[in-house]
Design a protein around this motif. Structure first.
Motif, short mmCIF file in Angstrom:
data_model
loop_
_atom_site.label_atom_id
_atom_site.label_comp_id
_atom_site.label_asym_id
_atom_site.label_seq_id
_atom_site.Cartn_x
_atom_site.Cartn_y
_atom_site.Cartn_z
N TYR A 8 0.83 -1.20 0.00
CA TYR A 8 0.00 0.00 0.00
C TYR A 8 0.87 1.26 0.00
O TYR A 8 0.61 2.20 -0.75
CB TYR A 8 -0.93 -0.01 1.21
CG TYR A 8 -1.75 1.26 1.35
CD1 TYR A 8 -2.82 1.49 0.51
CD2 TYR A 8 -1.42 2.22 2.30
CE1 TYR A 8 -3.57 2.66 0.61
CE2 TYR A 8 -2.15 3.38 2.42
CZ TYR A 8 -3.22 3.60 1.58
OH TYR A 8 -3.95 4.75 1.69
N GLU A 9 1.90 1.26 0.81
CA GLU A 9 2.79 2.42 0.88
C GLU A 9 3.55 2.63 -0.43
O GLU A 9 3.73 3.76 -0.87
CB GLU A 9 3.75 2.27 2.06
CG GLU A 9 3.06 2.45 3.39
CD GLU A 9 3.96 2.20 4.58
OE1 GLU A 9 5.15 1.84 4.37
OE2 GLU A 9 3.49 2.34 5.71
N VAL A 10 3.95 1.54 -1.07
CA VAL A 10 4.62 1.64 -2.36
C VAL A 10 3.66 2.22 -3.40
O VAL A 10 4.02 3.13 -4.16
CB VAL A 10 5.17 0.27 -2.82
CG1 VAL A 10 5.59 0.31 -4.28
CG2 VAL A 10 6.32 -0.17 -1.94
N MET A 11 2.45 1.72 -3.43
CA MET A 11 1.46 2.22 -4.38
C MET A 11 1.13 3.68 -4.12
O MET A 11 0.97 4.48 -5.06
CB MET A 11 0.19 1.37 -4.34
CG MET A 11 0.39 -0.06 -4.82
SD MET A 11 0.96 -0.15 -6.53
CE MET A 11 -0.47 0.44 -7.38
N LEU A 12 1.04 4.05 -2.88
CA LEU A 12 0.76 5.44 -2.51
C LEU A 12 1.91 6.34 -2.97
O LEU A 12 1.68 7.42 -3.52
CB LEU A 12 0.57 5.54 -1.00
CG LEU A 12 -0.07 6.80 -0.45
CD1 LEU A 12 -1.45 7.02 -1.06
CD2 LEU A 12 -0.17 6.71 1.05
N GLY A 13 3.13 5.89 -2.79
CA GLY A 13 4.30 6.64 -3.23
C GLY A 13 4.33 6.80 -4.74
O GLY A 13 4.64 7.88 -5.26
N LEU A 14 4.01 5.74 -5.46
CA LEU A 14 3.98 5.81 -6.92
C LEU A 14 2.89 6.76 -7.41
O LEU A 14 3.10 7.52 -8.36
CB LEU A 14 3.76 4.42 -7.52
CG LEU A 14 4.93 3.46 -7.40
CD1 LEU A 14 4.53 2.06 -7.88
CD2 LEU A 14 6.13 3.96 -8.19
N THR A 15 1.76 6.72 -6.76
CA THR A 15 0.66 7.62 -7.13
C THR A 15 1.07 9.07 -6.90
O THR A 15 0.83 9.93 -7.77
CB THR A 15 -0.61 7.30 -6.31
OG1 THR A 15 -0.97 5.94 -6.56
CG2 THR A 15 -1.75 8.21 -6.69
N ALA A 16 1.70 9.34 -5.79
CA ALA A 16 2.16 10.71 -5.50
C ALA A 16 3.19 11.16 -6.54
O ALA A 16 3.15 12.30 -7.01
CB ALA A 16 2.76 10.77 -4.10
N GLU A 17 4.07 10.26 -6.93
CA GLU A 17 5.08 10.59 -7.93
C GLU A 17 4.43 10.88 -9.29
O GLU A 17 4.82 11.82 -9.99
CB GLU A 17 6.07 9.43 -8.06
CG GLU A 17 7.25 9.76 -8.94
CD GLU A 17 8.29 8.65 -8.94
OE1 GLU A 17 9.09 8.64 -9.88
OE2 GLU A 17 8.31 7.82 -8.01
N MET A 18 3.42 10.12 -9.65
CA MET A 18 2.72 10.34 -10.92
C MET A 18 2.01 11.69 -10.92
O MET A 18 2.03 12.42 -11.92
CB MET A 18 1.72 9.21 -11.17
CG MET A 18 2.38 7.90 -11.54
SD MET A 18 1.24 6.50 -11.62
CE MET A 18 0.07 7.04 -12.83
N ILE A 19 1.40 12.04 -9.80
CA ILE A 19 0.70 13.32 -9.69
C ILE A 19 1.69 14.47 -9.79
O ILE A 19 1.45 15.46 -10.50
CB ILE A 19 -0.12 13.38 -8.39
CG1 ILE A 19 -1.29 12.40 -8.46
CG2 ILE A 19 -0.60 14.80 -8.11
CD1 ILE A 19 -2.00 12.19 -7.15
N LEU A 20 2.82 14.34 -9.11
CA LEU A 20 3.85 15.37 -9.17
C LEU A 20 4.41 15.52 -10.58
O LEU A 20 4.58 16.63 -11.08
CB LEU A 20 4.97 15.06 -8.18
CG LEU A 20 6.11 16.06 -8.11
CD1 LEU A 20 5.59 17.45 -7.73
CD2 LEU A 20 7.15 15.60 -7.11
N ASP A 21 4.69 14.40 -11.25
CA ASP A 21 5.19 14.44 -12.62
C ASP A 21 4.21 15.16 -13.55
O ASP A 21 4.61 15.96 -14.38
CB ASP A 21 5.46 13.03 -13.15
CG ASP A 21 6.70 12.39 -12.55
OD1 ASP A 21 7.51 13.11 -11.94
OD2 ASP A 21 6.85 11.16 -12.70
N GLU A 22 2.94 14.86 -13.40
CA GLU A 22 1.91 15.50 -14.24
C GLU A 22 1.84 17.00 -13.96
O GLU A 22 1.72 17.80 -14.89
CB GLU A 22 0.55 14.84 -14.00
CG GLU A 22 -0.54 15.37 -14.90
CD GLU A 22 -0.35 15.08 -16.37
OE1 GLU A 22 -0.87 15.84 -17.20
OE2 GLU A 22 0.34 14.08 -16.71
N ALA A 23 1.92 17.38 -12.71
CA ALA A 23 1.89 18.80 -12.36
C ALA A 23 3.09 19.54 -12.93
O ALA A 23 2.95 20.65 -13.46
CB ALA A 23 1.83 18.97 -10.84
#
Length: 60
Positions: A8-23
């Motif tokens: 869950y923590e890995v997936m949460l981290g990846l999601t945060a990274e994807m959002i940051l990359d898009e921004a």
């Protein structure tokens, strides 16, 4: 249970990274777009060409 939490923590981290990359991508596109408009207004052909190449590279 610990493995599930770790996943869950890995997936949460990846999601945060994807959002940051898009921004960051949206921010960069907006800056290039504004700079292209400025180059057009001032008639700076070389700058326009360089920025257009950057714009096209971001679209790939």
């Amino acid at each position: 249970m610990d493995k599930l939490k770790a996943n869950y923590e890995v997936m949460l981290g990846l999601t945060a990274e994807m959002i940051l990359d898009e921004a960051l991508l949206k921010f960069r596109r907006a800056k290039i777009y504004a700079a292209i408009n400025d180059a057009l207004e001032t008639g700076d052909r070389d700058r326009f060409q360089k920025l257009s190449e950057e714009w096209n590279a971001l679209r790939r």
